[in-house]
Structure formats: structure tokens, C-alpha cells
Design a protein around this motif. Structure first.
Motif, PDB file in Angstrom:
ATOM      1  N   GLN A  50       0.924  -1.302  -0.018  1.00  0.00           N
ATOM      2  CA  GLN A  50      -0.007  -0.090   0.099  1.00  0.00           C
ATOM      3  C   GLN A  50       0.773   1.303  -0.202  1.00  0.00           C
ATOM      4  O   GLN A  50       0.522   2.419  -0.723  1.00  0.00           O
ATOM      5  N   GLN A 260      -2.569  -8.551  14.377  1.00  0.00           N
ATOM      6  CA  GLN A 260      -1.558  -7.351  13.972  1.00  0.00           C
ATOM      7  C   GLN A 260      -0.817  -6.774  14.924  1.00  0.00           C
ATOM      8  O   GLN A 260       0.405  -6.458  14.737  1.00  0.00           O
ATOM      9  N   GLU A 283       6.265  -7.791  11.727  1.00  0.00           N
ATOM     10  CA  GLU A 283       5.568  -7.050  12.387  1.00  0.00           C
ATOM     11  C   GLU A 283       4.505  -6.533  11.634  1.00  0.00           C
ATOM     12  O   GLU A 283       4.432  -6.367  10.382  1.00  0.00           O
ATOM     13  N   LYS A 284       3.217  -6.400  12.425  1.00  0.00           N
ATOM     14  CA  LYS A 284       2.028  -5.988  11.787  1.00  0.00           C
ATOM     15  C   LYS A 284       1.631  -7.080  10.918  1.00  0.00           C
ATOM     16  O   LYS A 284       1.324  -6.293   9.519  1.00  0.00           O
ATOM     17  N   TRP A 302       2.715  -5.936   7.292  1.00  0.00           N
ATOM     18  CA  TRP A 302       2.683  -4.737   6.831  1.00  0.00           C
ATOM     19  C   TRP A 302       3.947  -3.912   7.066  1.00  0.00           C
ATOM     20  O   TRP A 302       4.187  -3.017   6.478  1.00  0.00           O
ATOM     21  N   PHE A 303       4.343  -4.040   8.377  1.00  0.00           N
ATOM     22  CA  PHE A 303       5.668  -2.936   8.780  1.00  0.00           C
ATOM     23  C   PHE A 303       6.790  -3.509   8.079  1.00  0.00           C
ATOM     24  O   PHE A 303       7.740  -2.613   7.800  1.00  0.00           O
ATOM     25  N   ASP A 304       7.063  -4.825   8.064  1.00  0.00           N
ATOM     26  CA  ASP A 304       8.467  -5.341   7.537  1.00  0.00           C
ATOM     27  C   ASP A 304       8.391  -5.280   6.039  1.00  0.00           C
ATOM     28  O   ASP A 304       9.569  -5.448   5.560  1.00  0.00           O
ATOM     29  N   GLY A 305       7.252  -5.354   5.457  1.00  0.00           N
ATOM     30  CA  GLY A 305       7.289  -5.378   3.891  1.00  0.00           C
ATOM     31  C   GLY A 305       7.811  -6.581   3.448  1.00  0.00           C
ATOM     32  O   GLY A 305       8.707  -6.727   2.708  1.00  0.00           O
ATOM     33  N   GLU A 325       6.847  -1.805   0.501  1.00  0.00           N
ATOM     34  CA  GLU A 325       6.521  -1.111   1.399  1.00  0.00           C
ATOM     35  C   GLU A 325       4.904  -1.243   1.737  1.00  0.00           C
ATOM     36  O   GLU A 325       4.230  -0.991   1.100  1.00  0.00           O
ATOM     37  N   GLY A 326       4.682  -1.723   3.013  1.00  0.00           N
ATOM     38  CA  GLY A 326       3.134  -1.622   3.643  1.00  0.00           C
ATOM     39  C   GLY A 326       2.557  -2.670   2.878  1.00  0.00           C
ATOM     40  O   GLY A 326       1.361  -2.639   2.530  1.00  0.00           O
ATOM     41  N   ARG A 328      -0.358  -5.380   2.691  1.00  0.00           N
ATOM     42  CA  ARG A 328      -1.234  -5.398   3.104  1.00  0.00           C
ATOM     43  C   ARG A 328      -2.032  -6.616   2.619  1.00  0.00           C
ATOM     44  O   ARG A 328      -2.599  -7.294   3.419  1.00  0.00           O
TER      45      ARG A 328
END
Lengths: 336, 187
Positions: A50, A260, A283-284, A302-305, A325-326, A328
Motif C-alpha cells: 500500500q 496485527q 511486524e503488523k 505490513w510493517f516489515d514489507g 512498503e506496507g 497489506r
């Protein structure tokens, strides 16, 4: 691709006999599933990044990203068509969704829908696309060939996850702020029933027989199990912090839920409806989908990509694949 | 009387509904710093969830359950604003903790699209963060990660409440906190 379809058709046929012959046929059904697993061709996983405005294409056999496709508009939700030829990606900032042709590896159409498109799903026959709108509290029904909106249905507040029943008869919508799940009749395109679930339901999934819905409630840190036909709750299963989305594996025997805020995936035995494992991922973790081999579960962090690959039998992370990046990947992001 | 009660509950309901939505694109901030001090020393400075004396923007903190999961701390900032946070995870062994903002005071009220909007002291929504230490010989790597949405919950945000405002504010907070932590630990 043909082999995958063949496997699915044949095992369904055997399972159909099971209802007539009873106990004996169950063994045949299971045996078929085991024997046919090696026939499955490796599909691709499509991960929406995202913050990176792109989609990473993972070749699941090679275990790496083979293509990165630019998709503008902060891509979030993903829905793979049943034959794997099209991937629909919601793009909330572009107020609609993008259509990805998987053979060409490019976006072939952009469809304007509404203000805050997020959840997206495709019918089990691939003919219709369903897009939830976070701000307008609607689900739009789109013809997959003409890409025209057929109807827009009002649902609960901030609709998020969408899932279509395997028989293509029902669409289930998690209404985040209304704390409910709506069941939409796909023949009439009207709401049949709405059930209250936990606090702030987000992602949801359905078993392969269309009998149970599993709903991840981000605020109450639990999963509501609904009987699909009656929409009555069967159980509430406590998981970890901020359960976001869910996927089933191993013949629907295990449910995997991304937590999450805990950087983990809860594993639930669907027979006892108890948590039997907690797997640390990145992460996330957000989007989660099961490979067509029914054994490997892919989780977008999401956080780590990146994407964690879980073996549903051993409950271990067997691979971590860098995406963008991001990441999702909210929805069914692996083609069957 | 009944009518009034009903009216108030409808209002409350609407308020709750609006307050719970968030922007469509989650943002992130991540800052890392290497401190020339052993991890135990750095951890000793930050491990108490109720102690934010290392964070320059904070004047005082009250905490209700120490380092227990679910513990609520209320930060009073130097400019008078308050931020309420809930402890989600505290791991002494791994030297990390995670928390979430549950409430904030209003920094200012603006009018946007004909509606009064309250800009919170940190212009974010749905903010969750974690702080982790990694020992690296005699030095320590501190990583502070946050995920959040912009403060404005509907489409077309005002500039005080858009993604850029959120990212700028969070990045500045993380940076100044880590720099000060480094200064304190290397003393």
C-alpha cells in the motif's frame, strides 16, 4: 492450471458421493485429497504494497518475487479470480479498483467505484466483483466482463472484509463499526440477514463447504464462528492482540488468524475451537491466504514489507519473502 | 424526558460511529539509533512504562498498573496536552514493549468543510507503537516503530490532519526521544 481444476473437481465429486454412501466414502475422499496433492501446479501470490503503490508477484514454487507491478492509488484489498487470470486490487486513493491481467503482468483497467474502496472479492464463478466502500457503507456489484456497476447495496458501517460462499450463492460482509456481518443473497442482491459478532469485525473467511464463517474482531481480540445458514454464532474464540484476517488450511481443520499488534498468527483447531498454537511472524501481519496445496499459509507483514510462509502441519515459518512498503494483501491473494 | 434520553443516545451513537472510523491508508514511522552503552543500561532507563523522563516532550506521567499488560499511562506534555496510552506487551527478557494511544486532548479546533474538527495533540489516529532493544556487544541498537492513521477520518483531509502532518509529527517525536535517550545513556 488444468491439473489444479481437475483435482478440485474430482475431490468434490467424491465428497458428493459421501453424502449418499455415508461413512465408507469419507475414506475415499481423504485418500483422493492426499494422492492428488503433488499434482497441484504452483500458483502465484499477489501482495499489495500500500505505501509502495505496487503489487509484488510471488512465484510460490520458487519462493521469490518474480515481478513488481506499479498500481497507483494505495492498493489495499486483493481478490484473485478463480481461474487466476485476473487479480482485482482495491485502490482507495484512486476511489476504485484496478484489474490486473496475470498473463500480461500489467494493469488493464481501472474502475471508478466510490470514495473508500477497501474490501474486495470475486464470485466463485468469476463473473462478478464485489467492492466494499469504507466511507459510503455500501457494497458495489460489478460485472467482471463489462466492468460496469450492476448494483450498489447499502450494508452496515465501514464494511471491510468480504467473502463469497463456494456455491456462489451468498456474500458475507464484515461491518466494522456496526459490529456485524451481513449475508447478501447473490441472486436477489439484497441482504438476507445480519448477525451481531464481536467488536469491530474486519477480515473473515468461509470453509470449503460453505457451512461456517470465521470473523476476526480487531477490537475484542477474538474470532466469532458463525453458522453460515442460520447466521447464529457457534463460538467465540479468544486470540491475541488485534486479530485482523483469517484463512483455513488442511481440509478446513485449522484456522490461521493474523494478530496485527502481536506480530503473530494464532492457530485454531476448528473441531475443538481452541487455540492450539501461536506462530511469530513479522511486524503488523495483515492479509493471510492459503496456497492451493491447502498446506502453506502466506502472511503479509505490513510493517516489515515481507511475507511469511507457514507450514500448516508443522506450524513453523518456513520462508520469509521480501515484498514492498506496507504489504497489506487484504483478501484472497493467491490464485487457486 | 424519554424523548430527550433517546435523542442523546442517538447522538452518542453517531458520535461513537464517527469516532471509530479511520483513514484508508495506514502510515508508518521507524527510527533507529545506535547507543554506545550496554543494553542493560539503556533498558534500565526506559523499561518502566510509567517513566518517560527520557522523552523531552513529556512533563509528567501517571500510571495505574506499572509494567503489567493493560496498564494505562497518562502523559502530560510540556505544552499542557495529554495523551493516554495502554500497555499491550512488556517483555523484560527481550527488552521491548508495545503500547497504543487510546485517548488524546485537543491541540486546536479548526473548521474544515464547514465542520468543526478537533486536532489532537499528536495528529494521528489508531496509533500503536513498539520500542525494542538489541544488544550489539558494548553498544545497543534501539528501534522505535509506530503504525497509525492520519487524524482525519473522512475523505479530503485538511492539512493539519493529513498523512503528511501525521508523519512529520510522529517522526519528530521518535527522533527527539531516541536522541535524548542516547545522550542520557552515554553520559
Amino acid at each position: 492450471m488444468f491439473q489444479v481444476n481437475y483435482r478440485r473437481t474430482s475431490s468434490r465429486l467424491v465428497c458428493g458421493i459421501h453424502t449418499i454412501l455415508g461413512g465408507k466414502a469419507v475414506a475415499i475422499c481423504i485418500a483422493t485429497a492426499f494422492l492428488s496433492t503433488p499434482l497441484a501446479a504452483a500458483p502465484f501470490a499477489y501482495i499489495s504494497n500500500q505505501l509502495g503503490d505496487s503489487v509484488s508477484v510471488i512465484d510460490t514454487e520458487k519462493g521469490k518475487v518474480v515481478d513488481t507491478i506499479v498500481v497507483q492509488g494505495k492498493p489495499a484489498g486483493v481478490a484473485a479470480s478463480p481461474d487466476g487470470s485476473r487479480i482485482y486490487i482495491s485502490t482507495p486513493e484512486a476511489k476504485g479498483f484496478a484489474v490486473l491481467d496475470t498473463k500480461k503482468g500489467e494493469v488493464i483497467a481501472k474502475v471508478a467505484v466510490n470514495d473508500g474502496t477497501l474490501g474486495i472479492a470475486v464470485g466463485s464463478n468469476g463473473k462478478r466483483i464485489y467492492v466494499a466502500d469504507w466511507y459510503k457503507n455500501t457494497v458495489s456489484v460489478i460485472d467482471a466482463d463489462s466492468l460496469k456497476i450492476i448494483k450498489t447495496i447499502g450494508v452496515g458501517e465501514s464494511p471491510s472484509g468480504l467473502v463469497v460462499s463456494p456455491d456462489n450463492r451468498w456474500l458475507y460482509v464484515a461491518n466494522r463499526i456496526s459490529n456485524s456481518v451481513s449475508k447478501i443473497d447473490l441472486n436477489k442482491l439484497t441482504i438476507k440477514k445480519t448477525a451481531q459478532v464481536g467488536t469491530h469485525p474486519f477480515g473473515l473467511t468461509i470453509d470449503s463447504r460453505g457451512e461456517r464463517i470465521y470473523v476476526a474482531n480487531v477490537q475484542s481480540d477474538d474470532v466469532t464462528v458463525l453458522e453460515a445458514a442460520s447466521m447464529q454464532p457457534i463460538a467465540t474464540v479468544k486470540v491475541n492482540m488485534l486479530p485482523y484476517a483469517a484463512a483455513l488450511a488442511l481440509n478446513d481443520s485449522r484456522l490461521f488468524v493474523t494478530n496485527q499488534d502481536d506480530g503473530s498468527v494464532s492457530v485454531i483447531d476448528t473441531e475443538t475451537l481452541k487455540e492450539i498454537g501461536l506462530i511469530t511472524v513479522g511486524e503488523k501481519p495483515e492479509g493471510i491466504s492459503t496456497h492451493s496445496d491447502d498446506r502453506h499459509v502466506y502472511v503479509a507483514n505490513w510493517f516489515d514489507g515481507d511475507v511469511s510462509v507457514i507450514d500448516a502441519r508443522t506450524l513453523k515459518v518456513i520462508d520469509t519473502i521480501k515484498t514492498g512498503e506496507g504489504s497489506r494483501a487484504f483478501g484472497q491473494f493467491i490464485g487457486k | 424526558m424519554k424523548k430527550i434520553t433517546l435523542f442523546v443516545s442517538v447522538l452518542l451513537f453517531l458520535f461513537t460511529a464517527v469516532a471509530n472510523a479511520h483513514g484508508p491508508v495506514r502510515q508508518k514511522a521507524e527510527e533507529e539509533i545506535t547507543i554506545n552503552a550496554p543494553a542493560e543500561k539503556v533498558w534500565a532507563i526506559i523499561k518502566d512504562y510509567g517513566d518517560l523522563s527520557w522523552l523531552p516532550e513529556v512533563k509528567s506521567v501517571t500510571v495505574d498498573k506499572g509494567n503489567e499488560k493493560g496498564s494505562i499511562r497518562v502523559l502530560t506534555l510540556k505544552d499542557g496536552g495529554t495523551i493516554t496510552e495502554e500497555l499491550k506487551k512488556h517483555d523484560d527478557k527481550a527488552m521491548s514493549y508495545a503500547y497504543k494511544i487510546t485517548d488524546m486532548s485537543t491541540a486546536k479546533t479548526i473548521t474544515h468543510a464547514g465542520v468543526e474538527e478537533k486536532v489532537p495533540v499528536l495528529p494521528v489516529d489508531n496509533y500503536a507503537a513498539s520500542i525494542d532493544l538489541t544488544a550489539n556487544g558494548d553498544t545497543t541498537v534501539v528501534s522505535w516503530k509506530a503504525g497509525y492513521y492520519r487524524a482525519y477520518m473522512n475523505n479530503n483531509p485538511p492539512e493539519e490532519m493529513n498523512e503528511e502532518a501525521a508523519n512529520t509529527a510522529v517522526t519528530a517525536l521518535l527522533k527527539s526521544g531516541l536522541q535524548n535517550l542516547k545522550a542520557l545513556a552515554e553520559k
